[in-house]
Design an enzyme around this catalytic site. Structure first.
Site, PDB file in Angstrom:
ATOM      1  N   HIS A   1       0.821  -1.208   0.000  1.00 31.37           N
ATOM      2  CA  HIS A   1       0.000   0.000   0.000  1.00 31.37           C
ATOM      3  C   HIS A   1       0.854   1.257   0.000  1.00 31.37           C
ATOM      4  CE1 HIS A   1       0.773   0.585   4.300  1.00 31.37           C
ATOM      5  NE2 HIS A   1       0.351  -0.655   4.531  1.00 31.37           N
TER       6      HIS A   1
ATOM      7  N   CYS B   1       3.190  -4.637   6.653  1.00 30.27           N
ATOM      8  CA  CYS B   1       2.920  -4.485   5.228  1.00 30.27           C
ATOM      9  C   CYS B   1       4.119  -3.897   4.491  1.00 30.27           C
ATOM     10  CB  CYS B   1       1.713  -3.560   5.013  1.00 30.27           C
ATOM     11  SG  CYS B   1       0.144  -4.281   5.546  1.00 30.27           S
TER      12      CYS B   1
END
Length: 184
Positions: free
Chosen positions: A136, A159
């Site tokens: 992301h 992430c």
């Protein structure tokens, strides 16, 4: 296609004749890229994501993670990014991170390592393997900007984070099912 992916992971990057500085700035044209031949290689030790089309390296992105520990994710909350071979499970626009490419972590390989670690006592019984790992952008609302990526400031919970412009470009090139190899 997958046999090429495995081969590329083993080859050093200098085996290809490219001016690597150009590969950071080249703008991709999704219409000219075969999404069925795309895969991503994320190298945690050098904070880079390499985008391949078949056996050709076409773009390099700077990335950051949860922390500097390049070992595999053990449990929920350890802020480590998992190592292994994954696939993009879903894609979505996201208010916090611009775009979110959800990986299939934990997958069968992840669960196997998790249970082996539990059996050997490295992970306590009843621990949670975690989930929700993806690729992301940065989180502008929290004051996290593109400079975090440039300065290698790890800030996620495990992430992979790119600059928002980069994740927006990547979003248009990859598809659900795209292979993603994450290595230490």
């Amino acid at each position: 296609m997958w046999r090429y992916c495995c081969l590329i992971v083993l080859l050093p990057l200098f085996a290809f004749e490219h001016n690597y500085n150009d590969l950071y700035t080249v703008r991709l044209n999704p219409a000219r890229i075969d999404a069925d031949k795309v895969f991503l290689l994320i190298d945690k030790s050098d904070y880079r994501m390499y985008l391949y089309e078949d056996v050709t390296l076409i773009k390099i992105y700077k990335v950051v993670f949860g922390n500097r520990d390049v070992s595999d994710k053990f449990i929920q909350g350890d802020r480590r990014t998992p190592n292994g071979t994954f696939r993009i499970l879903s894609k979505r626009y996201d208010n916090r991170w611009s775009r979110f490419l959800h990986l299939d972590y934990p997958n069968e390989e992840s669960y196997q390592r998790f249970h082996e670690r539990q059996a050997s006592g490295l992970i306590r019984k009843g621990a949670d393997i975690g989930g929700g790992i993806g690729i992301h952008g940065v989180e502008y609302a929290s004051g996290i900007r593109d400079n975090y990526v440039d300065q290698r400031i790890n800030w996620t919970l495990g992430c992979i984070s790119l600059k928002n412009g980069d994740v927006n470009e990547l979003y248009e090139v990859v598809k659900v099912g795209t292979p993603v190899v994450i290595r230490p």
